[in-house]
Scaffold this motif. Structure first.
Motif, PDB file in Angstrom:
ATOM      1  N   ARG A   7      40.910  44.170  13.862  1.00 54.45           N
ATOM      2  CA  ARG A   7      41.961  45.203  13.900  1.00 54.45           C
ATOM      3  C   ARG A   7      42.399  45.397  15.344  1.00 54.45           C
ATOM      4  O   ARG A   7      41.605  45.824  16.185  1.00 54.45           O
ATOM      5  CB  ARG A   7      41.456  46.530  13.326  1.00 54.45           C
ATOM      6  N   ARG A  32      44.227  47.611  16.425  1.00 52.62           N
ATOM      7  CA  ARG A  32      44.253  49.035  16.756  1.00 52.62           C
ATOM      8  C   ARG A  32      42.890  49.570  17.206  1.00 52.62           C
ATOM      9  O   ARG A  32      42.800  50.675  17.740  1.00 52.62           O
ATOM     10  CB  ARG A  32      44.743  49.852  15.553  1.00 52.62           C
ATOM     11  N   PRO A  90      49.598  48.371  18.446  1.00 51.56           N
ATOM     12  CA  PRO A  90      49.656  49.802  18.732  1.00 51.56           C
ATOM     13  C   PRO A  90      50.318  50.059  20.089  1.00 51.56           C
ATOM     14  O   PRO A  90      50.416  49.161  20.934  1.00 51.56           O
ATOM     15  CB  PRO A  90      48.188  50.215  18.748  1.00 51.56           C
TER      16      PRO A  90
END
Length: 317
Positions: free
Chosen positions: A64, A66, A92
């Protein structure tokens, strides 16, 4: 200039290659984790990882982007510019804000049309005659950032998603290389997108892959080639999945139905022969050229119809 490249599938490899062959300082490649593939579900590296390792590049594979540790790993690379091409994750703000020259993306459509994850497949499915590549600055929205440059690429009846991926990935790599000097010196243009003209290309679902025979012959032809050679289109035969890999481009004869065919429901097998399998559609008929019955390999439709003795009047659904 320190460049971090982010990409995953074959589409992204030409862009990474163009950076390396052009002598640009790529300090690492970021890609998706290895995934199980094939019948044996063997763990397989994404194409960008395989290519990066061949060229001696460090590779990061965060699950991920993020996640805080993923952001920290990219920050540690001290990028001046991040280049993405079909990475597969939304970056992000913490990552978008890292490089002093920003983040740019090689997107496979003429933005603001076909924002999203499946622009190439959906442009073919929708029957477009022209698509292209947009080099754009990345923003927090879905493909909403300012545009740097675009290049058009025609779509012909002979094209499939596979051929267009190749054409657009090559065009994108050329576009990126052309504009890198101006990205490096900060003089690349920023052209805002007109959101009123935006259309979307979400990732394909199982229902997108199903052939609904009440559609027009042209729509069924476009859908089949827009799904080839990735997922492939499918219908049902005797309750089992029946893949359709190839459909002949409709011609005038496909709309001039014989009297005995006109009352047939969409999906009805009208005729078979060396040409393939002719199936009734919403406005005429189409000829299937390559199919794959459940549990078997892909084969020519003519071979299947001959071996299975497919009865005329059989209804696909």
């Amino acid at each position: 200039m320190r460049i971090v490249f982010m990409g995953t599938p074959d589409f992204a490899v030409p862009s990474l290659r163009s950076l390396l062959d052009g002598g640009w300082n790529v300090v690492a490649a970021v890609t998706q984790p290895d995934r199980p593939k094939g019948r044996k579900r063997e763990l397989t590296p994404p194409p960008v990882k395989a290519f990066a390792l061949e060229r001696g590049l460090p590779v990061l594979q965060p699950e991920r982007m993020r996640a805080a540790e993923a952001v920290e790993a990219v920050a540690a690379l001290k990028p001046d510019l991040i280049v993405t091409a079909a990475y597969g994750q939304i970056l992000p703000k913490a990552v978008l804000d890292l490089p002093r020259l920003g983040c740019v993306n090689v997107h496979g459509s003429l933005l603001p049309r076909y924002r999203g994850g499946a622009p190439i497949q959906r442009s073919i499915i929708d029957g477009e005659s022209v698509t292209g590549v947009t080099l754009m600055y990345m923003a927090e929205g879905l493909d909403t950032g300012d545009m740097i440059a675009r290049v058009e690429v025609p779509i012909t009846d002979e094209d499939t998603a596979g051929t267009m991926f190749e054409k657009l990935s090559a065009a994108g790599a050329e576009l990126l290389l052309e504009w890198l000097p101006r990205l490096a010196d900060g003089t690349a243009p920023r052209v805002p997108q007109d959101d009123a003209l935006a259309t979307y290309a979400p990732n394909l679902t199982r229902d997108d892959e199903r052939l609904h025979w009440e559609r027009t012959s042209r729509e069924l032809f476009n859908r089949t080639r827009g799904l080839y050679p990735m997922a492939g289109a499918f219908t049902y035969l005797a309750g089992e999945v029946f893949k359709v890999w190839g459909v002949k481009a409709p011609d005038a004869g496909d709309f001039d139905l014989r009297p005995e065919w006109r009352a047939a429901a969409p999906g009805t097998v009208l005729d078979t022969g060396p040409f393939g399998i002719r199936v009734r559609t919403g406005d005429g008929s189409v000829v299937l050229t390559e199919v794959q019955p459940a549990g078997k390999k892909a084969m020519s439709a003519a071979e299947y119809a001959r071996g299975a003795r497919l009865p005329l009047g059989t209804v696909l659904g």
